[in-house]
Design a protein around this motif. Sequence first.
Motif, PDB file in Angstrom:
ATOM      1  N   ILE A  87      53.479  38.561  57.568  1.00  0.00           N
ATOM      2  CA  ILE A  87      53.873  37.279  56.976  1.00  0.00           C
ATOM      3  C   ILE A  87      52.663  36.348  56.895  1.00  0.00           C
ATOM      4  N   ILE A  88      51.849  36.365  57.953  1.00  0.00           N
ATOM      5  CA  ILE A  88      50.640  35.534  57.938  1.00  0.00           C
ATOM      6  C   ILE A  88      49.746  35.925  56.770  1.00  0.00           C
ATOM      7  N   ALA A  89      49.544  37.223  56.599  1.00  0.00           N
ATOM      8  CA  ALA A  89      48.679  37.686  55.511  1.00  0.00           C
ATOM      9  C   ALA A  89      49.204  37.172  54.179  1.00  0.00           C
ATOM     10  N   GLN A  90      50.516  37.285  53.954  1.00  0.00           N
ATOM     11  CA  GLN A  90      51.086  36.788  52.699  1.00  0.00           C
ATOM     12  C   GLN A  90      50.882  35.302  52.557  1.00  0.00           C
ATOM     13  N   GLN A  91      51.161  34.570  53.645  1.00  0.00           N
ATOM     14  CA  GLN A  91      51.090  33.113  53.564  1.00  0.00           C
ATOM     15  C   GLN A  91      49.693  32.637  53.198  1.00  0.00           C
ATOM     16  N   ILE A  92      48.682  33.292  53.770  1.00  0.00           N
ATOM     17  CA  ILE A  92      47.314  32.870  53.438  1.00  0.00           C
ATOM     18  C   ILE A  92      47.000  33.209  51.992  1.00  0.00           C
ATOM     19  N   LEU A  93      47.326  34.427  51.606  1.00  0.00           N
ATOM     20  CA  LEU A  93      47.018  34.852  50.247  1.00  0.00           C
ATOM     21  C   LEU A  93      47.704  33.954  49.222  1.00  0.00           C
ATOM     22  N   LEU A  94      48.936  33.547  49.533  1.00  0.00           N
ATOM     23  CA  LEU A  94      49.683  32.743  48.579  1.00  0.00           C
ATOM     24  C   LEU A  94      49.466  31.243  48.781  1.00  0.00           C
ATOM     25  N   GLY A  95      48.601  30.894  49.743  1.00  0.00           N
ATOM     26  CA  GLY A  95      48.289  29.480  49.948  1.00  0.00           C
ATOM     27  C   GLY A  95      49.429  28.702  50.557  1.00  0.00           C
ATOM     28  N   LEU A  96      50.199  29.327  51.457  1.00  0.00           N
ATOM     29  CA  LEU A  96      51.342  28.636  52.036  1.00  0.00           C
ATOM     30  C   LEU A  96      51.066  28.094  53.430  1.00  0.00           C
ATOM     31  N   ARG A  97      49.836  28.209  53.898  1.00  0.00           N
ATOM     32  CA  ARG A  97      49.529  27.701  55.236  1.00  0.00           C
ATOM     33  C   ARG A  97      48.599  26.503  55.156  1.00  0.00           C
ATOM     34  N   ASP A  98      48.974  25.427  55.854  1.00  0.00           N
ATOM     35  CA  ASP A  98      48.126  24.240  55.818  1.00  0.00           C
ATOM     36  C   ASP A  98      46.872  24.420  56.655  1.00  0.00           C
ATOM     37  N   ASP A  99      46.936  25.339  57.639  1.00  0.00           N
ATOM     38  CA  ASP A  99      45.803  25.438  58.550  1.00  0.00           C
ATOM     39  C   ASP A  99      44.710  26.376  58.040  1.00  0.00           C
ATOM     40  N   THR A 100      44.916  26.973  56.894  1.00  0.00           N
ATOM     41  CA  THR A 100      43.927  27.906  56.385  1.00  0.00           C
ATOM     42  C   THR A 100      43.715  27.659  54.894  1.00  0.00           C
ATOM     43  N   GLU A 101      42.464  27.670  54.491  1.00  0.00           N
ATOM     44  CA  GLU A 101      42.186  27.480  53.074  1.00  0.00           C
ATOM     45  C   GLU A 101      42.762  28.628  52.286  1.00  0.00           C
ATOM     46  N   ARG A 102      43.056  28.364  51.023  1.00  0.00           N
ATOM     47  CA  ARG A 102      43.545  29.428  50.154  1.00  0.00           C
ATOM     48  C   ARG A 102      42.345  30.099  49.517  1.00  0.00           C
ATOM     49  N   PRO A 103      42.130  31.353  49.794  1.00  0.00           N
ATOM     50  CA  PRO A 103      40.987  32.032  49.205  1.00  0.00           C
ATOM     51  C   PRO A 103      41.259  32.350  47.733  1.00  0.00           C
ATOM     52  N   GLU A 104      40.209  32.297  46.925  1.00  0.00           N
ATOM     53  CA  GLU A 104      40.399  32.625  45.521  1.00  0.00           C
ATOM     54  C   GLU A 104      40.040  34.089  45.270  1.00  0.00           C
ATOM     55  N   THR A 105      39.148  34.597  46.104  1.00  0.00           N
ATOM     56  CA  THR A 105      38.711  35.972  45.914  1.00  0.00           C
ATOM     57  C   THR A 105      39.159  36.815  47.100  1.00  0.00           C
ATOM     58  N   ILE A 106      39.696  37.965  46.807  1.00  0.00           N
ATOM     59  CA  ILE A 106      40.165  38.850  47.866  1.00  0.00           C
ATOM     60  C   ILE A 106      39.338  40.126  47.819  1.00  0.00           C
ATOM     61  N   LEU A 107      38.793  40.475  48.981  1.00  0.00           N
ATOM     62  CA  LEU A 107      38.089  41.733  49.095  1.00  0.00           C
ATOM     63  C   LEU A 107      39.100  42.737  49.653  1.00  0.00           C
ATOM     64  N   VAL A 108      39.468  43.701  48.843  1.00  0.00           N
ATOM     65  CA  VAL A 108      40.458  44.658  49.322  1.00  0.00           C
ATOM     66  C   VAL A 108      39.739  45.897  49.831  1.00  0.00           C
ATOM     67  N   ILE A 109      40.003  46.235  51.088  1.00  0.00           N
ATOM     68  CA  ILE A 109      39.406  47.436  51.663  1.00  0.00           C
ATOM     69  C   ILE A 109      40.448  48.552  51.565  1.00  0.00           C
ATOM     70  N   VAL A 110      40.023  49.644  50.960  1.00  0.00           N
ATOM     71  CA  VAL A 110      40.935  50.743  50.727  1.00  0.00           C
ATOM     72  C   VAL A 110      40.368  51.994  51.378  1.00  0.00           C
ATOM     73  N   ASP A 111      41.231  52.751  52.032  1.00  0.00           N
ATOM     74  CA  ASP A 111      40.821  54.068  52.514  1.00  0.00           C
ATOM     75  C   ASP A 111      40.835  54.995  51.288  1.00  0.00           C
ATOM     76  N   SER A 112      39.652  55.457  50.881  1.00  0.00           N
ATOM     77  CA  SER A 112      39.556  56.222  49.624  1.00  0.00           C
ATOM     78  C   SER A 112      40.459  57.444  49.610  1.00  0.00           C
ATOM     79  N   THR A 113      40.743  57.984  50.788  1.00  0.00           N
ATOM     80  CA  THR A 113      41.585  59.171  50.802  1.00  0.00           C
ATOM     81  C   THR A 113      43.064  58.788  50.620  1.00  0.00           C
ATOM     82  N   HIS A 114      43.360  57.489  50.633  1.00  0.00           N
ATOM     83  CA  HIS A 114      44.733  57.036  50.417  1.00  0.00           C
ATOM     84  C   HIS A 114      44.790  55.986  49.324  1.00  0.00           C
ATOM     85  N   LEU A 115      44.037  56.214  48.248  1.00  0.00           N
ATOM     86  CA  LEU A 115      43.950  55.208  47.192  1.00  0.00           C
ATOM     87  C   LEU A 115      45.315  54.893  46.603  1.00  0.00           C
TER      88      LEU A 115
END
Lengths: 76, 694
Positions: free
Chosen positions: B78-106
Amino acid sequence: MTLKQAHRVGSYQIKGFYPTTSQQLRLMELGFKNGERLAILQRAPWGGPIKIMIKQSRFAICQEDAACIPVEPLPV
Amino acid sequence: MFMRADLQPHAIAIAGNPNSGKSAFFNLLTGSQQKIANFPGVTVEKKEGFLQDSDDRSIKVIDLPGTYSLDAASPDEIIAQQILLGLRDDTERPETILVIVDSTHLERSLFLISQLMEFGLKVVLCLNMYDIAEKKGIVFDLSLLSRLLHMPVVPTVAIEGKGKQEVAKILANTSQLEPSRRPFRMSAEIEQLRREIADDLVQKLLVPEREADFWAGKIISGRLQSLQGKTVEMLTAAAKKWQPKIEQLCPPNKIATQEIEQRYRWIEEICQKIIIQGGSSRSLSDKIDRIVLHRLFGPVIFIAVMTLIFQAVFSWAEPLMDLIDSSMGLISTAVVYLLPASVLRDLLVEGVIGGVGSVIIFMPQIMILFFFIGLLEASGYLARAAFLVDRLMVRSGLTGKSFIPLLSSFACAIPGIMATRTIKNERDRLTTIMVAPLMTCSARLPVYALLIGAFVPAQIVYGLRLQGVVLFGLYLLGMVGAVVAAKVFRQTLLKGERSTLILELPDYKRPQLRHTLRYLWTRTKLFLFRAGKIILAMSIVMWFLASFPKNQEQSIEHSYAGQIGHVIEPVIAPLGFDWKIGVGLLASFAAREVFVATMGTLYNIEDADETSISLQQALKQDRNEQSGQLLFNLPMVLALLVFFVFAMQCMSTVAIMRRESNSWKWPLLAIVYTYVLAYGLAWVTYQVTDWLVV
Ligand SMILES: Nc1nc2c(ncn2[C@@H]2O[C@H](COP(=O)(O)OP(=O)(O)O)[C@@H](O)[C@H]2O)c(=O)[nH]1
């Protein structure tokens, strides 16, 4: 049959899985959806969880969840 | 008004599935410049760091908890969603997301990516663990993938630092990236309704146009409820009006199901195009699992691993504990030598050094346990352990994930309670925290050793040492207590659907020593700094109670502690305890093993420890002041032992519970319930044995 009843280690296909609860939707998000193939790799002792492979990922899924996923065995 | 956290063009968030190498990549990007704290209100770790770009600008990097989907509902997801969607006052809303993917599970990872794209974020994709994918013979068309997703794609190997430069360069120039768009379509009717709702949201609620489509999608699929916050409440209220129209189209849940299918259709299309060669699906981990998860060998290996760890915890810790003990002694001596006799000196020597020392002495055990838990986690065995023991734990209403935390609590409840962070279900986690103190930790051993050594005859009965049998019985009693308590909690205060176990079994990996040491260090730091304050304060209070008011004989009997002992004597008399035991119990609230030293002080025995013969003699000869009978008779000793099995006499545990549950409610409740249990069962023990013996 359901994944819970599938005793043989081997390949199966999910058929007729219609999620109704959020836990079931979650399973679906992880790849448990109609038509998907999965392989039962191992079963834990004493009715414990099942180790399965789906979309190249290995998951442990417990019997309760397994009981809500209908599967058909695939020919070996 | 539609309120959102401020958009931070210079903040970047790292997102990805669990076990994709997110932490490794975060460490790689930010080096030692990290800050770890808790999000207010929940016990999810907030990790922030800074990346220095070539112009020496700092880019803030936020590491989000691992998540498979933006619709998931565990606290950290839920925290991860809230930050990504800008729903938390205590954390800035990031505009860029670095997604780390396990290449064997793309394929699986593209699910999360499709959701990030839908929200219109700028996404940079790292195909991490590229080394493993290459080894498996998987071949990607990277440039095609980048073109299909409209985002930069970088192959990386986090543990070797490969790809860092390229990613850093892209992150320094995020203005060049374009915001993504929803990559899949639903049926024409649904799309039509979705557009209607989106337009309405823009006009009525002033939702930014860019996001309206995303929120309309959430309303249609009925998946707003997992999110929290004012904004969501507002959207939920707005959604009511659309409900009839949505239900006309499709029964509830059906749209959510269709949407997932639609996403996967898109994902499969992408994968067909860009995976040139699939590589083998056989893995070494499966072969290892065939033994490690085997019906017979599995449990045997499991027990062997746990035994090994416990051997190490106790045997490696011992020399270190001796070292700490003697250094504390040295420091006290030095302070006594340097400072004139005064209240301040007493405070330092007896209160601060003595009190804190009684906790610090367990640091070696705690740290060695952290180290092994870190190793188990990094190697992939932790998930296997949960797999093997899940069935066992079901009986107490928990899942296999609670096992390692509870097992660790046999050495010390602190690492055990901190290890509960891997339990995703909040109720399971709290239940585990609440019963962990019932496991027999090593601080109880000195007390057990003193009492068993003095009062249980060193006889051999049926080939078993009676003292050993009693000790084992105490361990067992704690375990049974924990199972029953867990069950009760799960059916009352922490009632809820039994959480089921669905957990990924990641490939086995050789643990990176640096990674494990970092884990060890952050855990240790958390304990020392967070719990340290409470421990210090409590030590000073305990010292004050035992040394004031000042009197001629300097005896503890006339101190506040002694007075309290006398005051509570009537309460504990039914257990066969007198005021001295009362003082001992009071003192051991700080830490259980302080009981031994307190008894030493009360009986005027210098340097008493649990093996001290003179202390054992003194206990054996002491008589009850009123009745004149032996104070330490069998029923009373058994009652005292039972009391120690259940009572949560450990301020460090209280402190860490407070931190890990983020409220005083749970630690206070734990104190109350363990003391009630301790008193009740000690009473039963005393009465029953008294009746049997007479
Ligand atoms: N071979 C290989 N191992 C990696 C790579 N990145 C991370 N790991 C290992 O994968 C495991 C999980 O990584 P971690 O960063 O803890 O994953 P997280 O759960 O996503 O934070 C650790 O044992 C890492 O050492 C990589 O690029 N190649």
